[in-house]
Enzyme design. Structure first.
Site, PDB file in Angstrom:
ATOM      1  N   LYS A   1      10.541   5.099   0.509  1.00 47.03           N
ATOM      2  CA  LYS A   1      11.581   5.338  -0.322  1.00 47.03           C
ATOM      3  C   LYS A   1      11.795   6.603  -1.050  1.00 47.03           C
ATOM      4  O   LYS A   1      12.992   7.237  -1.031  1.00 47.03           O
ATOM      5  CB  LYS A   1      11.788   4.067  -1.388  1.00 47.03           C
ATOM      6  CG  LYS A   1      11.967   2.805  -0.505  1.00 47.03           C
ATOM      7  CD  LYS A   1      11.471   1.656  -1.640  1.00 47.03           C
ATOM      8  CE  LYS A   1      11.101   0.181  -0.732  1.00 47.03           C
ATOM      9  NZ  LYS A   1      10.385  -0.657  -1.607  1.00 47.03           N
TER      10      LYS A   1
ATOM     11  N   THR B   1       5.492   1.230   1.162  1.00 44.19           N
ATOM     12  CA  THR B   1       6.866   1.354   1.459  1.00 44.19           C
ATOM     13  C   THR B   1       7.315   2.134   0.640  1.00 44.19           C
ATOM     14  O   THR B   1       8.417   2.740   0.757  1.00 44.19           O
ATOM     15  CB  THR B   1       7.524  -0.026   1.889  1.00 44.19           C
ATOM     16  OG1 THR B   1       6.935  -0.887   0.722  1.00 44.19           O
ATOM     17  CG2 THR B   1       7.182  -0.752   3.227  1.00 44.19           C
TER      18      THR B   1
ATOM     19  N   LYS C   1      -5.378   1.569  -5.395  1.00 42.68           N
ATOM     20  CA  LYS C   1      -4.010   2.286  -5.583  1.00 42.68           C
ATOM     21  C   LYS C   1      -4.355   3.576  -6.532  1.00 42.68           C
ATOM     22  O   LYS C   1      -3.519   4.179  -6.535  1.00 42.68           O
ATOM     23  CB  LYS C   1      -2.656   1.670  -5.952  1.00 42.68           C
ATOM     24  CG  LYS C   1      -2.300   0.491  -4.806  1.00 42.68           C
ATOM     25  CD  LYS C   1      -1.162  -0.207  -5.266  1.00 42.68           C
ATOM     26  CE  LYS C   1      -1.035  -1.411  -4.435  1.00 42.68           C
ATOM     27  NZ  LYS C   1      -0.196  -0.822  -3.133  1.00 42.68           N
TER      28      LYS C   1
ATOM     29  N   HIS D   1      -1.141  -7.877   6.878  1.00 48.77           N
ATOM     30  CA  HIS D   1      -0.473  -6.661   6.038  1.00 48.77           C
ATOM     31  C   HIS D   1      -1.599  -6.201   5.365  1.00 48.77           C
ATOM     32  O   HIS D   1      -1.479  -5.346   4.230  1.00 48.77           O
ATOM     33  CB  HIS D   1       0.438  -7.211   5.050  1.00 48.77           C
ATOM     34  CG  HIS D   1       1.682  -7.425   5.672  1.00 48.77           C
ATOM     35  ND1 HIS D   1       2.723  -6.779   5.839  1.00 48.77           N
ATOM     36  CD2 HIS D   1       1.981  -8.660   6.527  1.00 48.77           C
ATOM     37  CE1 HIS D   1       3.896  -7.091   6.373  1.00 48.77           C
ATOM     38  NE2 HIS D   1       3.387  -8.410   6.743  1.00 48.77           N
TER      39      HIS D   1
ATOM     40  N   LYS E   1       4.047   1.022  -8.460  1.00 49.72           N
ATOM     41  CA  LYS E   1       3.607  -0.079  -7.204  1.00 49.72           C
ATOM     42  C   LYS E   1       2.804  -1.126  -8.051  1.00 49.72           C
ATOM     43  O   LYS E   1       2.794  -1.034  -9.334  1.00 49.72           O
ATOM     44  CB  LYS E   1       2.851   0.515  -6.456  1.00 49.72           C
ATOM     45  CG  LYS E   1       1.616   1.473  -6.681  1.00 49.72           C
ATOM     46  CD  LYS E   1       1.163   2.386  -5.852  1.00 49.72           C
ATOM     47  CE  LYS E   1       1.498   3.490  -5.231  1.00 49.72           C
ATOM     48  NZ  LYS E   1       2.204   3.298  -3.811  1.00 49.72           N
ATOM     49  N   ARG E   2       2.380  -2.175  -7.309  1.00 51.30           N
ATOM     50  CA  ARG E   2       1.411  -2.963  -7.991  1.00 51.30           C
ATOM     51  C   ARG E   2       0.220  -2.369  -8.347  1.00 51.30           C
ATOM     52  O   ARG E   2      -0.119  -1.481  -8.075  1.00 51.30           O
ATOM     53  CB  ARG E   2       1.087  -4.424  -6.907  1.00 51.30           C
ATOM     54  CG  ARG E   2       2.083  -5.326  -6.810  1.00 51.30           C
ATOM     55  CD  ARG E   2       2.479  -5.998  -7.919  1.00 51.30           C
ATOM     56  NE  ARG E   2       1.346  -6.726  -8.643  1.00 51.30           N
ATOM     57  CZ  ARG E   2       0.943  -7.738  -8.334  1.00 51.30           C
ATOM     58  NH1 ARG E   2       1.575  -8.621  -7.400  1.00 51.30           N
ATOM     59  NH2 ARG E   2       0.049  -8.427  -9.031  1.00 51.30           N
TER      60      ARG E   2
HETATM   61  C1  26Q Z   1      -3.254 -14.768  -0.840  1.00 50.79           C
HETATM   62  C2  26Q Z   1      -3.921 -15.865  -1.166  1.00 50.79           C
HETATM   63  C3  26Q Z   1      -3.761 -16.617  -2.223  1.00 50.79           C
HETATM   64  C4  26Q Z   1      -2.812 -16.353  -3.068  1.00 50.79           C
HETATM   65  C5  26Q Z   1      -2.235 -14.944  -2.865  1.00 50.79           C
HETATM   66  C6  26Q Z   1      -2.238 -14.223  -1.549  1.00 50.79           C
HETATM   67  C7  26Q Z   1      -1.587 -12.899  -1.461  1.00 50.79           C
HETATM   68  C8  26Q Z   1      -0.303 -12.765  -1.740  1.00 50.79           C
HETATM   69  C9  26Q Z   1       0.610 -11.683  -1.632  1.00 50.79           C
HETATM   70  C10 26Q Z   1      -2.066 -11.940  -0.495  1.00 50.79           C
HETATM   71  C11 26Q Z   1      -1.374 -10.696  -0.536  1.00 50.79           C
HETATM   72  C12 26Q Z   1      -0.145 -10.809  -0.762  1.00 50.79           C
HETATM   73  C13 26Q Z   1       0.373  -9.396  -0.683  1.00 50.79           C
HETATM   74  C14 26Q Z   1       0.401  -8.326   0.197  1.00 50.79           C
HETATM   75  C15 26Q Z   1       0.924  -7.205   0.117  1.00 50.79           C
HETATM   76  O1  26Q Z   1       2.053  -7.000  -0.353  1.00 50.79           O
HETATM   77  N1  26Q Z   1       0.430  -6.291   1.083  1.00 50.79           N
HETATM   78  C16 26Q Z   1       1.349  -4.972   1.360  1.00 50.79           C
HETATM   79  O2  26Q Z   1       2.205  -5.289   2.310  1.00 50.79           O
HETATM   80  C17 26Q Z   1       3.188  -3.945   2.562  1.00 50.79           C
HETATM   81  C18 26Q Z   1       4.044  -4.490   3.692  1.00 50.79           C
HETATM   82  O3  26Q Z   1       3.409  -4.403   4.854  1.00 50.79           O
HETATM   83  C19 26Q Z   1       2.366  -2.912   2.865  1.00 50.79           C
HETATM   84  O4  26Q Z   1       3.253  -1.666   2.812  1.00 50.79           O
HETATM   85  C20 26Q Z   1       1.361  -2.570   2.030  1.00 50.79           C
HETATM   86  O5  26Q Z   1       0.378  -1.386   2.194  1.00 50.79           O
HETATM   87  C21 26Q Z   1       0.401  -3.975   1.677  1.00 50.79           C
HETATM   88  O6  26Q Z   1      -0.589  -3.401   0.467  1.00 50.79           O
END
Ligand code: 26Q
Length: 792
Positions: free
Chosen positions: A639, A635, A531, A337, A525-526
């Site tokens: 929407k 995503t 972003k 992702h 978004k986050r």
């Molecule tokens: C990793 C290591 C330690 C702690 C936390 C994490 C961690 C947690 C969450 C790393 C990444 C995430 C989340 C990533 C995320 O939300 N990515 C998004 O995924 C969406 C669905 O595929 C995409 O549409 C977005 O572009 C992408 O940023």
């Protein structure tokens, strides 16, 4: 009980009065919610049992979607809709003098996720069930979900989110199906019958207790499950209780790293144990495991599934390494992702060794064998091989385990997959070209259109009939109406209705009244530098100046409202600064009478799924302005499109596919392209100070960060942002600024031509069906998971 209004009212009142010992007239909305949800869950129970029987009796293959995050939001409304009992309940509530909306709002959001990745997992569960596929989610039952955000003095403060403080009605606890998860200890080996046998001694055990939440398909009697694992200490180890304590924010720092790894093994080990037990009960053997189960690895967080499955097959089932590897490799599938280097998971060898000694031995063996394969391909190109190894520089590379141990590796949008194949994972793709594939993300139109936007749904029903609800491709039929003046007028009324609803909500929650005739320009978004919420903020500062200095500009400018919603990871310094900046801008702009009938800025507090369901239908403009190459898919962009907002964005992630479908002329596209950004990165040839020196428009706004323009903050409050822009600007904010201002000018201009605007907005809706997660899941089911539909 739901077959008629009368029967339902009877049952509902009885249950309400029996449970609380009061007259139904005295019940408060929370009590009304609890009883309604309880009855709905009971109603689904029968089909839940039946679904499980169908899977078992027909030997269905199943997918288990392992994800550290499921950002579910609320369940009541969607469950009522999917069960086909929304109208009965709604009418019954009206008869009783109850307000169903207020009752729905009493449900807490299930916030077991950070953002895109977690919400995608939730959309996928809805589509899997609604398309009648046998598939379930596996996650942790975090006692605290994603933090609650408050603004104090314009700064973000994180508060614990206690969604379980009230009973969680939808779950069923299976206390007697708990399993034990071993940590620490030592591995002792001995020889028996010419084979090495591994024994895990002195382990510390944590008890894992499963809770099941029903996932109800749309009008098809299918009920799948989301399995949430809670942790309970065995003995008096307080530490273990913490495993299920809270969800990790995605950019958290060093602190708590061990706990994160514990969480990962905890849910992998317990989740897989349950699946293996069930499989063996049904088939008495693990020989056909890969034919009956796919374990889907949602980003690298559940990577340990691969060595854990190997452990079970070798240590418990007595398979040879090769046989076990054959089963494992054909069972696991992995989705990537993100291509942000800092998000690629690596774990310290010593940490894994200590916490998971047997798993570490297996990873070591994997590394050895993988290395041999690499040497076959790349000879003695040591440097290359080292960069691809599983263990390198004392770190375990989780993505490398996933690529080696899975039969499928997919990206989440065309551009993203292309970058994986051609840049980030180029060498892997050379070895395993058959593994790599694309599955462009999608969103469930049942939540993100049908349920959250009843006005637009009724509008669609009127012109194209109701079939779009089950067959989203029918949306294309709206194309016949996009230039019809009556239809446009009708759509205008729909959008205005949504804007009024949002304006009322924001007035109540944030205490600020929005002008519904202004352009609703939405950036939710986050909060992350890539972003580029900062670029949006700088543009508002630019507008502020122009509106005050240039009366012709002022006259011509259509009022525009900038709506932000975003949470920053607690440890993410820059992101929190940007929140403070936007809140400071809002304060300045909204209180300045020379501009505040033209522009308004509102940063909504605690943006979450339920807030999104009100904001997105009301948007005119969808901000999707990430630095090209950085947003894997996005995503939210989908929407907004489906709700008739027009995208202002870069050619990044799925934006590329959005404009492929709707046409460049029906979106506002600007900025660096992916190849250009990659060139700059490769050659390190971007110099933001040059842009600053040569572009007065840029210089003016950057200077305003430090020249006393903001009076209610310390002089140096935004100096870190200022300095970063001038010395680094890793995300090309200054480089893209002028192009963004120009795109925004076109937005404002076009809105004044409602005839044209409405037509483009309608074209966005009618071309959005590709982004339904029903399409995405159909592709996963046939191209990766190989599932058959259930019939119930
Ligand atoms: C990793 C290591 C330690 C702690 C936390 C994490 C961690 C947690 C969450 C790393 C990444 C995430 C989340 C990533 C995320 O939300 N990515 C998004 O995924 C969406 C669905 O595929 C995409 O549409 C977005 O572009 C992408 O940023």
């Amino acid at each position: 009980m739901f077959s008629s209004k009368e029967l339902f009212i009877d049952a509902y009142i009885n249950r309400l009065e029996d449970t609380f010992g009061i007259s139904y007239k005295e019940a408060d909305n929370y009590q009304k919610y609890v009883i309604l949800a309880t009855l709905v869950k009971e109603y689904a129970l029968n089909n839940w049992t039946k679904s499980k029987e169908v899977i078992k009796n027909n030997h269905h293959k199943q997918v288990y979607y392992f994800s550290m995050e499921f950002l579910m939001g609320r369940l009541l409304t969607n469950n009522l809709i999917n069960l086909g009992i929304y109208d009965v309940v709604s009418e019954a509530m009206e008869d009783l003098g109850f307000n169903l909306n207020e009752i729905e709002n009493k449900e807490s959001d299930i916030g077991l996720g950070n953002g895109g990745l977690g919400r995608l997992a939730a959309c996928f569960l809805d589509s899997i069930a609604s398309l009648s596929y046998p598939g379930h989610g596996v996650c942790i039952r975090y006692r605290k979900g994603f933090f609650e955000q408050k603004f104090i003095d314009g700064n973000q403060v994180e508060l614990p989110e206690k969604w379980l403080e009230n009973d969680f009605v939808w779950e069923t606890k299976h206390e007697n199906e708990s399993v034990l998860v071993p940590f620490y200890g030592v591995i002792n080996t001995k020889e028996a019958d010419g084979k090495l046998v591994f024994r895990h001694d002195e382990a510390v055990f944590v008890e894992a207790i499963p809770y099941e939440v029903p996932i109800i398909g749309y009008h098809n009697n299918v009920v799948n499950s989301l399995i949430l694992w809670d942790a309970k200490p065995c003995g008096d180890n307080e530490e273990d209780y913490k495993i299920a304590d809270s969800l990790y924010p995605n950019d958290s720092t060093e602190e708590g790293k061990i706990l994160r790894l514990k969480q990962q093994y905890f849910f992998v080990c317990s989740g897989l144990r349950r699946i293996v037990n069930q499989h063996k009960q049904n088939y008495q053997s693990m020989d056909n495991f890969h034919e009956k189960v796919t374990l889907h690895i949602n980003d690298t967080h559940p990577t340990l599934l691969i060595p854990e499955l190997m452990r079970i097959l070798i240590d418990e089932e007595g398979y040879s390494w090769d046989k076990a590897w054959h089963i494992t490799q054909n069972t696991c599938a992995y989705t990537n992702h993100t291509i942000l280097a800092e998000a690629l998971e690596k774990w310290d060898v010593n940490l894994i060794k200590r916490l998971l000694p047997r798993i570490y031995l297996i990873i070591e063996e994997l590394d050895k064998r993988y290395n041999a394969e690499l040497m076959e391909h790349f000879g003695d190109d040591k440097k290359r091989i080292n960069s691809l190894r599983i263990i390198n520089n004392n770190l375990v590379h989780m993505a490398h385990i996933c690529i080696y141990g899975s039969f499928s590796v997919n990206g989440v949008a065309l551009l993203h997959t292309k970058i994986l194949k051609e840049v980030e994972m180029k060498d892997f793709n050379e070895i395993y070209p058959h593994k790599f594939n694309n599955k462009t993300n999608g969103i469930t139109h049942r939540r993100w259109l049908f349920s959250c936007n009843p006005l637009l749904s009724n509008f669609l029903n009127k012109y194209i009939g109701k079939s779009w609800i089950t067959d989203i491709n029918q949306l294309a039929r709206l194309n016949d109406f996009v230039s019809n003046p009556e239809v446009k007028k009708d759509f205008f009324r729909v959008k205005q209705g949504c804007k009024e609803k949002l304006a009322d909500f924001i007035e109540k929650k944030e205490g600020i009244r929005l002008n519904v005739d202004s352009i609703f320009d939405v950036h939710v978004k986050r909060l992350h530098e890539y972003k580029r919420q900062l670029m949006n903020a700088l543009h508002i500062m630019y507008l502020y100046n122009r509106l005050r200095e240039d009366s012709a500009f002022y006259q011509n400018f259509h009022p525009q409202t900038f709506i932000f919603g975003a949470k920053a990871a607690g440890s993410y310094y820059m992101a929190k600064k940007i929140i403070k900046l936007i809140n400071t801008i809002a304060d300045k702009v909204n209180n300045d009478e020379t501009v505040n009938d033209k522009i308004k800025v509102v940063f909504v507090e605690n943006y979450n799924v339920s807030y999104a369901e009100i904001i997105i239908p009301a948007a005119n403009v969808s901000e999707q302005i990430s630095t090209a190459t950085k947003e894997a898919s996005g995503t939210g962009n989908m929407k907004f499109m489906m709700n008739g907002a027009i995208t202002i964005g870069t050619l990044d992630g799925a934006n590329v596919e959005i404009v492929d479908l709707v046409g460049m002329e029906n979106a506002f596209i600007f900025g660096l392209r992916a190849e250009e950004a990659n060139e700059y990165y490769k050659n390190k040839s971007y110099n933001s100070r040059e842009v600053y020196d040569n572009d007065n428009m840029v210089k003016t706004v950057v200077d305003m960060l430090v020249n006393g323009f903001f009076t209610n903050v310390g002089k140096d409050e935004f100096k870190p942002i200022h300095d970063d822009l001038l010395n680094k600007d890793y995300f090309f904010v200054l480089k893209d600024f002028r192009a963004y201002v120009e795109a925004q000018r076109k937005v404002n201009e076009l809105y004044k031509n409602q005839d044209k605007w409405l037509e483009i907005a309608l074209k966005n809706i009618s071309n959005s069906s590709y982004f339904s997660s029903d399409r995405t899941i159909t592709e996963y089911a046939s191209e990766i998971w190989n599932l058959r539909k259930m019939s119930l």
